[in-house]
Motif scaffolding. Structure first.
Motif, PDB file in Angstrom:
ATOM      1  N   LEU A 311       0.838  -2.696 -15.768  1.00 45.47           N
ATOM      2  CA  LEU A 311       0.776  -2.908 -17.225  1.00 45.47           C
ATOM      3  C   LEU A 311      -0.473  -3.707 -17.541  1.00 45.47           C
ATOM      4  O   LEU A 311      -0.621  -4.838 -17.074  1.00 45.47           O
ATOM      5  CB  LEU A 311       2.016  -3.700 -17.699  1.00 45.47           C
ATOM      6  N   GLU A 315      -3.498  -5.358 -26.345  1.00 45.98           N
ATOM      7  CA  GLU A 315      -3.503  -6.034 -27.651  1.00 45.98           C
ATOM      8  C   GLU A 315      -4.214  -7.379 -27.591  1.00 45.98           C
ATOM      9  O   GLU A 315      -4.723  -7.871 -28.588  1.00 45.98           O
ATOM     10  CB  GLU A 315      -2.091  -6.212 -28.215  1.00 45.98           C
ATOM     11  N   ARG A 349      -1.789   0.074 -21.372  1.00 50.44           N
ATOM     12  CA  ARG A 349      -0.889   0.302 -22.501  1.00 50.44           C
ATOM     13  C   ARG A 349      -1.673   0.258 -23.799  1.00 50.44           C
ATOM     14  O   ARG A 349      -2.506  -0.624 -23.986  1.00 50.44           O
ATOM     15  CB  ARG A 349       0.180  -0.797 -22.498  1.00 50.44           C
ATOM     16  N   ASP A 352      -0.026  -2.978 -28.458  1.00 49.95           N
ATOM     17  CA  ASP A 352       1.364  -3.296 -28.807  1.00 49.95           C
ATOM     18  C   ASP A 352       1.346  -4.429 -29.826  1.00 49.95           C
ATOM     19  O   ASP A 352       1.762  -5.549 -29.546  1.00 49.95           O
ATOM     20  CB  ASP A 352       2.131  -3.714 -27.536  1.00 49.95           C
ATOM     21  N   GLU A 448      11.861   0.421 -23.935  1.00 55.70           N
ATOM     22  CA  GLU A 448      12.150  -0.940 -24.403  1.00 55.70           C
ATOM     23  C   GLU A 448      13.223  -0.942 -25.482  1.00 55.70           C
ATOM     24  O   GLU A 448      13.711  -1.997 -25.870  1.00 55.70           O
ATOM     25  CB  GLU A 448      10.882  -1.556 -25.017  1.00 55.70           C
ATOM     26  N   GLY A 469      10.483  -1.906 -20.017  1.00 54.53           N
ATOM     27  CA  GLY A 469      10.082  -3.240 -20.500  1.00 54.53           C
ATOM     28  C   GLY A 469      11.346  -4.033 -20.765  1.00 54.53           C
ATOM     29  O   GLY A 469      11.890  -4.017 -21.866  1.00 54.53           O
ATOM     30  N   ASN A 471      11.891  -7.140 -21.117  1.00 55.22           N
ATOM     31  CA  ASN A 471      11.833  -8.262 -22.073  1.00 55.22           C
ATOM     32  C   ASN A 471      12.335  -7.796 -23.435  1.00 55.22           C
ATOM     33  O   ASN A 471      13.129  -8.466 -24.093  1.00 55.22           O
ATOM     34  CB  ASN A 471      10.402  -8.793 -22.232  1.00 55.22           C
ATOM     35  N   ASP A 472      11.851  -6.640 -23.862  1.00 54.32           N
ATOM     36  CA  ASP A 472      12.289  -6.114 -25.149  1.00 54.32           C
ATOM     37  C   ASP A 472      13.613  -5.362 -25.034  1.00 54.32           C
ATOM     38  O   ASP A 472      14.447  -5.435 -25.938  1.00 54.32           O
ATOM     39  CB  ASP A 472      11.213  -5.199 -25.751  1.00 54.32           C
ATOM     40  N   ARG A 482      14.145 -12.581 -28.462  1.00 48.99           N
ATOM     41  CA  ARG A 482      13.662 -13.149 -27.204  1.00 48.99           C
ATOM     42  C   ARG A 482      12.995 -14.514 -27.391  1.00 48.99           C
ATOM     43  O   ARG A 482      12.747 -15.222 -26.428  1.00 48.99           O
ATOM     44  CB  ARG A 482      12.722 -12.160 -26.488  1.00 48.99           C
ATOM     45  N   GLY A 520       8.972  -5.530 -17.033  1.00 47.45           N
ATOM     46  CA  GLY A 520       9.446  -6.736 -17.731  1.00 47.45           C
ATOM     47  C   GLY A 520       9.690  -7.850 -16.716  1.00 47.45           C
ATOM     48  O   GLY A 520       9.619  -7.638 -15.500  1.00 47.45           O
TER      49      GLY A 520
HETATM   50  C1  PEP Z   1       8.568  -5.923 -22.054  1.00 47.82           C
HETATM   51  O1  PEP Z   1       8.971  -5.835 -23.223  1.00 47.82           O
HETATM   52  O2  PEP Z   1       9.326  -6.056 -21.074  1.00 47.82           O
HETATM   53  C2  PEP Z   1       7.127  -5.905 -21.780  1.00 47.82           C
HETATM   54  C3  PEP Z   1       6.671  -5.907 -20.541  1.00 47.82           C
HETATM   55  O3  PEP Z   1       6.286  -5.906 -22.847  1.00 47.82           O
HETATM   56  P1  PEP Z   1       5.855  -7.245 -23.628  1.00 47.82           P
HETATM   57  O4  PEP Z   1       6.407  -8.419 -22.865  1.00 47.82           O
HETATM   58  O5  PEP Z   1       4.374  -7.210 -23.674  1.00 47.82           O
HETATM   59  O6  PEP Z   1       6.509  -7.043 -24.954  1.00 47.82           O
END
Ligand code: PEP
Ligand code: MG
Length: 592
Positions: A311, A315, A349, A352, A448, A469, A471-472, A482, A520
Motif C-alpha cells: 500500500l 493522498e 493506491r 484516498d 473496506e 483495509g 482499519n476502515d 476509528r 490494515g
Molecule cells: C485501512 O482502512 O485499513 C487502510 C489501510 O487504509 P487507511 O488506514 O489509509 O484508511
C-alpha cells in the motif's frame, strides 16, 4: 488488540535505594535508554498584561504572523528532510492554523477589548487549546498542543524572543522537560538524544508521533520529574514499561544491561530474516510487504527486505497548502517509487481523500458524517479531472516497475467498473499518443466497506487483487468511529462479525483466482495476523518497522493450526472470546 513487542521490563522495583528514585509515567516511544539528565526549560516569555492601542496592536500582530509564517515554512522544509511526509504534515497543519479564522477572531476580539497583541495571542491560544483538549474526538485533541505551539511562536515573534533559545545538551543525554512541542522535537538532533521524559502526557499528540518517528525511547506523564532531576545525574528510561529511574543503583543498571543485551539479540535475529521468505512451518508462503505514505520512507522498505509495497498512500503527496501535485510531479514520484522497488510488486493506491484524511487546498463542503461522505474513490469519481490526471501519471510510470493500481473505499461494483473504465480510457489515449504503457499493470481494490465484502464474489471476477483495509472495515462493520475514543471499546478486528466478512472476502477471491492481501493494522497485530493466515490471506502488508517481526511470526506457525483457530474464531460469540482463544494457543504452543 495486543501487539507483540519485544518488551523488556526493567521496572519491577519501585523502592528508593540510596539516591535512586523510581517514577511511573506512560510509555510514549518504545526502547531503553541510560544517560545523563539534561533539563530543558523554555525561556519564560516577557508578556506584560498592559493595555495596548487596538490599531497599533493589530499591525504588530500582522507583522508577527508574517514572521511566524516564514519560520514555519523553514521548519516544514527541515521536517520534510527528516521525517516521513505524513509526520512532517504536522507543520503544514500548523501553517493552516496560523491563518485559522476562529483563532484570528479570538485574538482580534481581545485586542479590540484593549489587550496588547502578545497577551491576546497567549490567552486565545490557552482558551482554544482548552476547548480542543475537552473534545470527545481524539482527532481534535491532537490539535491542542499544536495551537499552543503556534501561539507560543507568535508570542516569541511579538516579544522578540528566539523560539529555539532553550539550551541543547553538549553530549548525548536524556532530555527532561515539562512539555515538548512539535517545533521543539523538529529541531532536536536525534544523535544527541538518548531518551526523552516529559511531565506532559499526550500519547496521541503530534509531539509523540515525531518522537516515535525518530525512534527515541520516551516516557510522558512523569509528574514532578523536572523538580526532582539534577542536570548530569544518571537516568534510566524504559519506554515500554513507562518507567524512569533517577540515579539507578548497581542492580537497576545490571537489569538495564541485561535488557539492552536481549534487545540487541532480538534485533540481530530479525536482521537475519531480511533475505528469507515468510513461509509457515508447513510450507505456506505469505508475502510480507510494506505500507508507505511518503517518498522518504522508500529507504525503509529496502532496508527491511520487504517483498514489495502492499500500500502506497498517495493522498499524503498532496498534504500541503499547494494542493495535490500536478501530473509531472506525480509522474516523477511514481517513477521514483517503482525504480526504488527494483521489479518488486508495488501497489499504489489512488487518492484516498476525505474523512480522517482531509486535503488542505481542496474545497470540501461541511459534512455531518465525513466517514460516510465524499471520500476515497467516491471523491475521485466526482473530481474526475484530478482522478484522470493521477491515472495518467501512474500509467506513464508503469514501464519503470511492477505496478498495481488500487482504488480505495469501493462500495459498489458499479464504482469499481467506472474506475476501471476511466483507467482504460486513459491508457488508450496514452497509447494513441505513442506514450509507452506497461501491459501488465494489475487493477484491484480495497475491501473496506461491508457492502464490498458481501459482493466480493462479483468483484473478484473483475479484479486482479483485493487488499483488505481492516482499519476502515472494522469501523464500518461495527459502526464505531476509528478516531472516537468513547466508542473504542466497540472497535476491534477480532470481532467475529469482522472475521466473517474477511472470510467471505478471502474465499471469494480464492474461488476466482484473485490475490487477497491485508493492509490494515490487523496484519501487524500478533493475534490478528494468525487469523489472517488461517483465513487464507496471500499477503500481509505492514509498516517497515513491523515487517521483520511479522515475518518471524509467520515462520513460527503452521498454516493448518491457523486454519483451525480461524474456524473456531469465526464461530465465537465475541472478540473477547477470540482473544482468549488466541492468547491461550500462543501460551500453550510457546509461539512468539
Ligand atoms: C485501512 O482502512 O485499513 C487502510 C489501510 O487504509 P487507511 O488506514 O489509509 O484508511
Ligand atoms: Mg482505509
Amino acid at each position: 488488540m495486543e501487539r507483540a513487542e519485544e518488551t523488556v521490563n526493567i521496572s519491577d522495583q519501585t523502592s528508593h535505594d540510596g539516591g535512586m528514585k523510581v517514577f511511573r509515567g506512560n510509555g510514549i516511544s518504545a526502547g531503553l535508554a541510560l544517560g545523563p539528565a539534561f533539563i530543558m526549560e523554555k525561556p519564560a516569555l516577557p508578556i506584560e498584561h498592559v493595555p495596548g492601542d487596538p490599531a497599533a496592536e493589530t499591525e504588530r500582530l500582522k507583522e508577527a504572523v508574517r514572521m511566524a509564517e516564514d519560520q514555519l515554512q523553514a521548519v516544514l522544509r527541515q521536517a520534510r528532510e527528516r521525517f516521513a511526509r505524513r509526520d512532517a504534515a504536522v507543520f503544514e497543519a500548523q501553517l493552516l492554523m496560523l491563518h485559522d479564522q476562529l483563532f484570528a477572531e479570538e485574538i482580534a476580539a481581545r485586542i479590540a477589548d484593549g489587550m496588547n497583541a502578545a497577551a491576546a495571542v497567549q490567552q486565545a491560544g490557552y482558551d482554544l487549546a482548552d476547548r480542543f483538549f475537552a473534545m470527545d474526538n481524539a482527532y481534535f485533541r491532537e490539535w491542542a498542543e499544536d495551537v499552543l505551539d503556534v501561539a507560543y511562536r507568535l508570542c516569541c515573534c511579538l516579544t522578540g524572543t528566539e523560539m529555539t533559545e532553550s539550551e541543547q545538551p553538549a553530549g548525548a543525554a536524556v532530555i527532561i522537560a515539562r512539555h515538548l512541542a512539535p517545533s521543539d522535537i523538529a529541531v532536536l538532533d536525534p544523535a544527541g538524544i538518548k531518551g526523552i521524559i516529559t511531565e506532559a502526557d499526550n500519547h496521541a499528540g503530534h509531539s509523540a508521533v515525531l518522537i516515535r518517528a525518530l525512534g527515541i525511547p520516551a516516557v510522558g506523564g512523569v509528574k514532578g520529574i523536572v523538580k526532582a532531576a539534577v542536570n548530569g545525574e544518571a537516568v534510566l528510561v524504559d519506554g515500554d514499561a513507562g518507567t524512569v529511574i533517577l540515579n539507578p543503583d548497581g542492580q537497576a543498571r545490571s537489569r538495564w544491561q541485561a535488557a539492552a543485551e536481549d534487545r540487541r539479540r532480538i534485533r540481530e535475529e530479525l536482521a537475519g530474516l531480511k533475505h528469507l521468505p515468510a513461509v509457515t512451518l508447513d510450507g505456506k508462503r505469505v508475502d510480507t510487504a510494506v505500507n508507505l505514505s511518503s517518498l522518504q520512507e522508500l529507504a525503509g522498505a529496502a532496508e527491511c527486505g520487504a517483498d514489495g509495497i502492499g500500500l502506497f498512500r498517495t493522498e499524503f503527496l498532496g498534504l500541503d497548502s499547494r494542493g495535490f501535485p500536478d501530473e509531472e510531479e506525480q509522474f516523477e514520484a511514481y517513477c521514483r517509487i517503482l525504480k526504488a522497488m527494483n521489479g518488486r510488486r508495488t501497489v499504489i493506491r489512488t487518492m484516498d481523500a476525505g474523512a480522517d484524511k482531509p486535503l488542505p487546498g481542496m474545497a470540501s463542503a461541511a459534512e455531518a458524517n465525513p466517514a460516510l461522505g465524499l471520500r476515497g474513490l467516491r471523491f475521485s469519481l466526482q473530481e474526475e479531472r484530478l482522478f484522470r490526471t493521477q491515472l495518467k501519471a501512474l500509467l506513464r510510470a508503469s514501464v519503470y516497475g511492477k505496478l498495481a493500481i488500487m482504488f480505495p473505499m469501493v462500495t459498489t461494483v458499479g464504482e469499481f467498473r467506472r474506475a476501471k473504465q476511466i483507467l482504460l480510457e486513459e491508457k488508450e489515449k496514452l497509447q494513441k499518443a505513442g506514450i509507452p504503457v506497461s501491459d501488465s499493470v494489475e487493477t484491484g481494490l480495497m475491501i473496506e466497506v461491508p457492502a464490498a465484502a458481501v459482493m466480493a464474489d462479483v468483484l473478484a471476477a473483475e479484479a486482479d487483487f483485493f487488499s483488505i483495509g481492516t482499519n476502515d472495515l472494522v469501523q464500518y462493520t461495527l459502526a464505531s468511529d476509528r478516531l472516537n475514543t468513547r466508542v473504542a471499546g466497540l472497535y476491534g478486528a477480532l470481532e467475529p462479525a469482522v472475521l466473517r466478512l474477511i472470510r467471505i472476502t478471502v474465499d471469494a477471491a480464492r474461488a476466482k483466482g484473485c490475490r487477497c492481501a491485508v493492509c490494515g493494522e490487523m496484519a501487524a497485530d500478533a493475534e490478528g495476523m494468525m487469523l489472517l493466515i488461517g483465513l487464507g490471506a496471500d499477503e500481509l502488508s505492514v509498516s517497515p518497522h513491523d515487517l521483520l517481526r511479522i515475518r518471524r511470526q509467520v515462520r513460527s506457525v503452521s498454516a493448518a493450526d491457523m486454519r483451525k483457530l480461524a474456524e473456531q474464531a469465526c464461530s465465537a460469540d465475541s472478540g473477547e472470546e477470540v482473544h482468549e482463544l488466541l492468547s491461550g494457543y500462543r501460551n500453550n504452543s510457546c509461539i512468539i
